[in-house]
Write an enzyme that holds these catalytic residues in place. Structure first.
Site, mmCIF file in Angstrom:
data_model
loop_
_atom_site.group_PDB
_atom_site.id
_atom_site.type_symbol
_atom_site.label_atom_id
_atom_site.label_comp_id
_atom_site.label_asym_id
_atom_site.label_seq_id
_atom_site.Cartn_x
_atom_site.Cartn_y
_atom_site.Cartn_z
ATOM 1 N N HIS A 130 1.953 5.621 -11.763
ATOM 2 C CA HIS A 130 1.191 4.861 -12.781
ATOM 3 C C HIS A 130 -0.055 4.414 -12.035
ATOM 4 O O HIS A 130 0.047 3.666 -11.055
ATOM 5 C CB HIS A 130 2.050 3.681 -13.275
ATOM 6 C CG HIS A 130 1.398 2.822 -14.324
ATOM 7 N ND1 HIS A 130 2.089 2.366 -15.448
ATOM 8 C CD2 HIS A 130 0.151 2.296 -14.412
ATOM 9 C CE1 HIS A 130 1.267 1.610 -16.172
ATOM 10 N NE2 HIS A 130 0.086 1.551 -15.557
ATOM 11 N N HIS A 179 -2.988 3.001 -10.049
ATOM 12 C CA HIS A 179 -3.205 1.636 -9.545
ATOM 13 C C HIS A 179 -4.182 1.691 -8.391
ATOM 14 O O HIS A 179 -4.311 2.706 -7.698
ATOM 15 C CB HIS A 179 -1.878 1.004 -9.102
ATOM 16 C CG HIS A 179 -1.109 1.832 -8.122
ATOM 17 N ND1 HIS A 179 -0.323 2.897 -8.513
ATOM 18 C CD2 HIS A 179 -1.022 1.771 -6.771
ATOM 19 C CE1 HIS A 179 0.220 3.443 -7.441
ATOM 20 N NE2 HIS A 179 -0.193 2.792 -6.367
HETATM 21 P P1 AMP Z 1 1.263 3.912 -3.798
HETATM 22 O O1 AMP Z 1 2.079 4.289 -2.592
HETATM 23 O O2 AMP Z 1 -0.210 4.029 -3.624
HETATM 24 O O3 AMP Z 1 1.766 4.617 -5.047
HETATM 25 O O4 AMP Z 1 1.506 2.353 -4.010
HETATM 26 C C1 AMP Z 1 2.647 1.818 -4.590
HETATM 27 C C2 AMP Z 1 2.733 0.398 -4.141
HETATM 28 O O5 AMP Z 1 3.598 -0.305 -5.011
HETATM 29 C C3 AMP Z 1 3.298 0.217 -2.715
HETATM 30 O O6 AMP Z 1 2.319 -0.423 -1.889
HETATM 31 C C4 AMP Z 1 4.533 -0.651 -2.936
HETATM 32 O O7 AMP Z 1 4.716 -1.607 -1.914
HETATM 33 C C5 AMP Z 1 4.231 -1.299 -4.278
HETATM 34 N N1 AMP Z 1 5.404 -1.706 -5.034
HETATM 35 C C6 AMP Z 1 6.481 -0.956 -5.332
HETATM 36 N N2 AMP Z 1 7.349 -1.664 -6.075
HETATM 37 C C7 AMP Z 1 6.787 -2.883 -6.262
HETATM 38 C C8 AMP Z 1 7.190 -4.078 -6.951
HETATM 39 N N3 AMP Z 1 8.363 -4.140 -7.606
HETATM 40 N N4 AMP Z 1 6.370 -5.141 -6.919
HETATM 41 C C9 AMP Z 1 5.194 -5.085 -6.252
HETATM 42 N N5 AMP Z 1 4.753 -3.989 -5.602
HETATM 43 C C10 AMP Z 1 5.537 -2.912 -5.591
HETATM 44 ZN ZN ZN Z 2 3.839 3.158 -16.236
#
Ligand code: AMP
Ligand code: ZN
Length: 113
Positions: free
Chosen positions: A97, A99
């Site tokens: 998703h 971000h």
């Molecule tokens: P990416 O690896 O760029 O897809 O980033 C995904 C990010 O989401 C990582 O830095 C994770 O630490 C973060 N993440 C995953 N689950 C959660 C959550 N439940 N709350 C906050 N951050 C999360």
């Molecule tokens: Zn989503």
């Protein structure tokens, strides 16, 4: 639909930093810097390529840029910060998703580019 959709819908808890009609910003659960905020469009797009094919792309990226600016202001990042978007497997994307990581709160020295 995905873990970030569940976070946006408050089915999974998170620490909100800023929210408006179209974007939700919350602390990364595994921070790599004193400030590590995820800026997430509320509508589900898998990644930036997926978003680009949508008629909403200009609006969403405008909303994201304004949310990033708010997050920077809230966290006193006026001296600078980094915005990272990991796209697909080779980009290291783990949550499908779109971000944007806002990372700051210190002078970032490790530069790949
Ligand atoms: P990416 O690896 O760029 O897809 O980033 C995904 C990010 O989401 C990582 O830095 C994770 O630490 C973060 N993440 C995953 N689950 C959660 C959550 N439940 N709350 C906050 N951050 C999360
Ligand atoms: Zn989503």
């Amino acid at each position: 639909m995905c873990i970030f959709c569940d976070i946006i819908e408050k089915k999974i808890p998170s620490t909100a930093v800023y929210e408006d009609e179209n974007v939700y910003c919350f602390n990364d659960i595994n921070p790599v810097a004193p400030v590590h905020v995820l800026v997430v469009p509320k509508k589900h797009y898998e990644d930036i390529i997926d978003l680009a094919s949508s008629a909403d792309a200009d609006k969403v990226l405008g909303d994201v840029s304004r949310a990033i600016s708010k997050v920077a202001e809230i966290n006193n990042l006026g001296e600078g910060f980094r915005v990272i978007n990991n796209c697909r497997e080779f980009g290291g994307q783990t949550v499908k998703h779109i971000h944007f990581h806002v990372i700051g709160g210190l002078k970032l020295t490790e530069k790949m580019i």
